[in-house]
Design a protein around this motif. Structure first.
Motif, PDB file in Angstrom:
ATOM      1  N   ASN A 161     -16.136  51.863  -9.549  1.00 56.45           N
ATOM      2  CA  ASN A 161     -17.537  52.221  -9.398  1.00 56.45           C
ATOM      3  C   ASN A 161     -17.892  52.561  -7.956  1.00 56.45           C
ATOM      4  N   LEU A 162     -17.115  52.037  -7.025  1.00 57.39           N
ATOM      5  CA  LEU A 162     -17.334  52.334  -5.612  1.00 57.39           C
ATOM      6  C   LEU A 162     -16.523  53.544  -5.150  1.00 57.39           C
ATOM      7  N   GLY A 163     -15.717  54.098  -6.062  1.00 58.10           N
ATOM      8  CA  GLY A 163     -14.879  55.216  -5.694  1.00 58.10           C
ATOM      9  C   GLY A 163     -13.568  54.807  -5.042  1.00 58.10           C
ATOM     10  N   LEU A 164     -13.212  53.507  -5.160  1.00 59.55           N
ATOM     11  CA  LEU A 164     -11.992  52.991  -4.545  1.00 59.55           C
ATOM     12  C   LEU A 164     -10.830  53.000  -5.527  1.00 59.55           C
ATOM     13  N   ASN A 165      -9.631  52.827  -5.012  1.00 61.02           N
ATOM     14  CA  ASN A 165      -8.452  52.680  -5.850  1.00 61.02           C
ATOM     15  C   ASN A 165      -8.472  51.317  -6.548  1.00 61.02           C
ATOM     16  N   ASP A 166      -7.590  51.130  -7.505  1.00 61.73           N
ATOM     17  CA  ASP A 166      -7.562  49.889  -8.274  1.00 61.73           C
ATOM     18  C   ASP A 166      -7.338  48.650  -7.415  1.00 61.73           C
ATOM     19  N   GLY A 172      -8.558  48.271  -4.393  1.00 60.64           N
ATOM     20  CA  GLY A 172      -9.646  48.129  -3.441  1.00 60.64           C
ATOM     21  C   GLY A 172      -9.501  48.965  -2.189  1.00 60.64           C
ATOM     22  N   THR A 173      -8.457  49.765  -2.089  1.00 60.44           N
ATOM     23  CA  THR A 173      -8.279  50.626  -0.930  1.00 60.44           C
ATOM     24  C   THR A 173      -9.002  51.955  -1.145  1.00 60.44           C
ATOM     25  N   ALA A 174      -9.284  52.636  -0.045  1.00 62.38           N
ATOM     26  CA  ALA A 174      -9.976  53.927  -0.126  1.00 62.38           C
ATOM     27  C   ALA A 174      -8.992  55.034  -0.495  1.00 62.38           C
ATOM     28  N   PRO A 175      -9.422  56.013  -1.272  1.00 61.69           N
ATOM     29  CA  PRO A 175      -8.555  57.152  -1.588  1.00 61.69           C
ATOM     30  C   PRO A 175      -8.163  57.896  -0.315  1.00 61.69           C
ATOM     31  N   LEU A 180     -18.460  55.314   0.911  1.00 66.25           N
ATOM     32  CA  LEU A 180     -17.231  56.030   1.243  1.00 66.25           C
ATOM     33  C   LEU A 180     -17.567  57.219   2.143  1.00 66.25           C
ATOM     34  N   ALA A 181     -16.973  57.244   3.327  1.00 62.18           N
ATOM     35  CA  ALA A 181     -17.143  58.369   4.241  1.00 62.18           C
ATOM     36  C   ALA A 181     -15.971  59.326   4.069  1.00 62.18           C
ATOM     37  N   GLY A 182     -16.282  60.570   3.837  1.00 63.63           N
ATOM     38  CA  GLY A 182     -15.241  61.569   3.647  1.00 63.63           C
ATOM     39  C   GLY A 182     -15.852  62.839   3.084  1.00 63.63           C
ATOM     40  N   GLU A 183     -15.243  63.956   3.341  1.00 64.84           N
ATOM     41  CA  GLU A 183     -15.764  65.235   2.864  1.00 64.84           C
ATOM     42  C   GLU A 183     -15.835  65.248   1.343  1.00 64.84           C
ATOM     43  N   GLY A 184     -17.029  65.513   0.814  1.00 65.58           N
ATOM     44  CA  GLY A 184     -17.219  65.575  -0.621  1.00 65.58           C
ATOM     45  C   GLY A 184     -17.379  64.232  -1.295  1.00 65.58           C
ATOM     46  N   SER A 185     -17.629  63.161  -0.536  1.00 68.30           N
ATOM     47  CA  SER A 185     -17.787  61.833  -1.130  1.00 68.30           C
ATOM     48  C   SER A 185     -18.973  61.801  -2.083  1.00 68.30           C
ATOM     49  N   THR A 218     -12.783  56.995   4.127  1.00 67.61           N
ATOM     50  CA  THR A 218     -12.870  55.708   4.814  1.00 67.61           C
ATOM     51  C   THR A 218     -13.928  54.868   4.126  1.00 67.61           C
ATOM     52  N   PHE A 219     -13.540  53.672   3.659  1.00 67.97           N
ATOM     53  CA  PHE A 219     -14.515  52.778   3.028  1.00 67.97           C
ATOM     54  C   PHE A 219     -15.205  51.952   4.095  1.00 67.97           C
TER      55      PHE A 219
END
Length: 289
Positions: free
Chosen positions: A176-181, A183-186, A222-227, A190-191
């Motif tokens: 729901n936060l857009g993170l990997n399973d 808890g790390t950021a894709p 989540l900071a990142g292009e297209g977040s 940057t989370f």
């Protein structure tokens, strides 16, 4: 320290909505009003969100704090702040938050300040530093979360906190936060989860038990292009009951409520790259009253 679609805390008593993740102690998001113009960076001006989208963001910010507060149910103590039977502090609400001039603590437990004075100032300093730790991005990593809990939670309460939070930090919540399973950021993102205390005050005090309110502002997203989960800010007040144990203040209970929140300014929203650079480039502080 947050905050149906985002992982949530439920709602405040008497204020439950059909979305179980809307509020719990309810940190409402402060939205930044932006000037006109095209969105050229993919993170600046955003289309107006529906009320449901706002509810989703709110649920994320307050989630951590609600999980922590829930962990305290059934501990056999009074649920009133300062339930240790201490008297109400005569200093509560006596004046504005101002520095005492006393130097910060010199000790630390891992990366968290430790060795606070056995007085009102020490309790306020501990609460401010613990609010930062419990609202950090490190809480999303199991091993780092365990280390934080061991450092800031009273020994009699730490297992209850750990069990509740291990359940709360689930793969569904991360998704729901857009993170990997895990808890790390894709890749490419940057989370960010950061809590910054604005002020503290003691509301109840006894020799071994003190309750402190910590007024905070926070960032999450989540900071990142297209977040699709851009970094947003919020204002909230954490109430932390602290116990003097093993020569230091430790957290026994933890809860959160909305605000006080200022009127949003007219600042231009920074790009995702600027936000990530600021959070990674600007370090935190050791907070002393």
């Amino acid at each position: 320290m947050s905050q149906g679609d985002e992982r949530g805390y439920g709602s405040e008593p008497g204020g439950r909505t059909e979305d179980p993740y809307s509020t719990i102690g309810g940190t409402r998001q402060t939205r930044t009003r932006l000037p006109g113009g095209d969105d050229t960076d993919g993170y600046g001006r955003r289309p107006a969100r529906s009320s449901r989208s706002l509810v989703m963001v709110v649920g994320v910010v307050v989630l951590l704090v609600a999980a922590i507060a829930f962990a305290n149910l059934g501990d056999g103590r009074s649920k009133e702040p300062g339930g240790g039977g201490g008297k109400e502090s005569s200093a509560a609400g006596a004046g504005p938050t101002s520095a005492t001039g006393t130097k910060p603590v010199q000790g630390k437990n891992g990366t968290i300040a430790a060795g606070f004075a056995h007085d009102e100032q020490g309790a306020q300093s501990a609460a401010a530093n613990y609010a930062v730790a419990l609202g950090s991005a490190e809480m999303f990593d199991k091993s780092q979360r365990d280390a934080i809990l061991d450092a800031v939670i009273a020994p009699t309460s730490v297992e209850r906190f750990r069990t509740t939070l291990d359940s709360a930090y689930s793969a569904d919540f991360f998704a729901n936060l857009g993170l990997n399973d895990d808890g790390t950021a894709p890749a490419g993102f940057t989370f960010i989860s950061r809590t910054t205390p604005v002020g503290t005050k003691v509301t109840k005090q006894s020799a071994e038990r003190t309750t402190v309110d910590v007024w905070c502002t926070g960032l999450i997203g989540l900071a990142g292009e297209g977040s699709t989960k851009p970094v947003t800010d919020g204002w909230f007040t954490i109430t932390m009951e602290l116990e003097w144990v093993e020569g230091d203040w430790k957290t026994v209970t933890h809860s959160q409520k909305e605000g006080p929140a200022p009127v949003g300014g007219d600042n231009r929203a920074s790009s995702a790259e600027e936000i990530a650079g600021a959070v990674n480039g600007f370090g935190g502080f050791t907070y002393a009253r």
